[in-house]
Each structure stands twice: as structure tokens, then as C-alpha cells.
Design an enzyme around this catalytic site. Sequence first.
Site: not given
Lengths: 65, 257
Positions: B96, B157, B184, B207
Site C-alpha cells: 500500500k 482519521g 481513509a 480509526t
Amino acid sequence: MRIVLNGQYCEVKSTMLDQILIECDYINPAIATALNDTIVHKQARVGTVLNEGDRLEVVAPIGGG
Amino acid sequence: MPNFYNVEFDNALLLGTAQYPSPAILTDAIRHSQVQIVTASLRREAGGSGAGQNFWDMIKGLGIRVLPNTASCYSVKEAVTTAHMAREVFDTRWIKLEVIGNSDTLQPDIFGLVEAARILCEDGFEVFPYTTEDLVLADKLLQVGCEVLMPWGSPIGSGRGLNNPYGIRTLRAHFPDVPLIIDAGIGLPSQAAQAMELGCDAVLLNTAVAKSGDPVTMAKAFADAISAGRAAFLSTPIEMSDMAQPSTPVIGKAFLA
């Protein structure tokens, strides 16, 4: 000989990378190494000589996103 | 079913492995949501620690696929070197690829990203580039050898969900056969479902699960939402309309004063 191990000055007796790793208590196989910003593959650690002031990075797995 | 570099998976949820309250909760979250791919990273380790080995043994014990990342790399050289180190430790060609360009938004340095992707594809890696929803950039990444795209939903996040659904829809329309993984910014299962409803193939998040009050239940909630979103996409949702359209037939209504 003084090297920089993971950003910290460190005195080591050995000069070979594989020996330095043992001396510094890196006994687990799940690590990767880079010397002065260039990867040193596992099989190349034997025979890789470090010099005074060299920068050695030793990394291991960690959780990531 | 998602297919990345000719490997097919049953689950379109990819999970990050950082920030969990404990290793036990991480493994429970993975098992409970039946995740088949997790991300991992590399960091400096002190001699004698053994923490990295323990983490790796735990992940290997789950029998799932690992997608190592190059998180926090800000240059091409750093990302490429980290990728090579990851390949050696994790024993996978998957990477990644993150080449970060801004420390506030953690958005990719798109120029560095393309260059690093080119180098790594030539080196035999199977690259999962963390990118934006930019169409031209996506085309460049495909040209240099990427076979998967990982557009962000919003900053890492942030939990903001999809900042630009139009951009994601455009990517899907232009590259109908390229696996798209939203990576994300996802904070809620409904946001993940939205990504899947737009035709994405998978969602990667960390997260939103790890920092929730109950990561195990939240991971399952995301897996369910992602599955529902995919089913909705495959069922061809109706077009939006500005005008109301009665669902009950108008003809035949009794004429009552």
C-alpha cells in the site's frame, strides 16, 4: 566504534552487520535493515561492514492503517 | 467479490491494525467481521524488544492476507526503500503505497506517488496506491502498472466520509474494471455503504473501528454495511429526481369530494 542506530548514538564492538545485530540483541527474524538509507537484505548482512558514524535503521512489524 | 491482482476475496472490508485497545480486541474484530486483508507497517524497534515479532506472529496466526504500507513516507526514495523492507519482512509483493505530501491533511504527493509507483511496479511489486479521486492521476497510476486504485474518502482519521462523491462516481465510470478501494476518512458504516453504493469494490479503514467504543461490534457493523452497499450497487439503484413521483397508482383513485 560509534554508529547511529535508529537515530541514537551507539557503541558497538563488531563491524559486520550480522554481528552488530546480535550484539544489539536483535534476535528475531522479523526485522529489516537499512544502512545509510539503503536497504541491506537479510542475505547480505553477513559481509556488510559498517564504519564509524554509519547510520543503521532496524525496523520491525507494527500495526498500521 | 473483490479481486485484487488476481486474488479473489469474499469480504470487501479491509482493516487497519493500529490503535486498538489491545491485541485481543484487534484479533476479535478481525475474526468477528471475517476480514481477509489487514494492513500493517514497519517502525524502528529497540533490540531485545520482540514486539514486532509478536505482532507478526499474531497476524500470521489469523491466516489472512497482509497489505504492508509505507505510511509517513514523504519522499519517493523513502517510500521505495520502505516498500522493499516490507517485502522482505512480510514476504509479500503487495504494497500500500503512501507518499505523503502535506502533514496537515496527509494527502498524497501525487507527483511522488506516480514516480514511486512506477519504480515499484518495475521492481515486481503489486502496488495499491493511496491516491486522491483525481481522474488524470488515476490514469497515470494505471499507466505505470498499478492494477488497483485506492482513492481517499477524506483525510486519514478524519471520519468525514466521502468528501467528493462525484469524484468517486467519475472514477468508477471511467475505469469500470479497475478495483477501487476507498482508503481513509471513513467514520461511519453508512459512509462505507455509500462508497459501495457508488460502485467501489472495497473499503479500507482503521480509526473508525479501532477508536470506537466497541471495536469488535463496530467492525461487524462496517462489514454488514459494506455488504449492503455492494448489494445495492448490483441492484441498480433508481435515479434521483427533483420532482415527487407517486408510488401508489393515481389512476383508479376514488373520486371523493
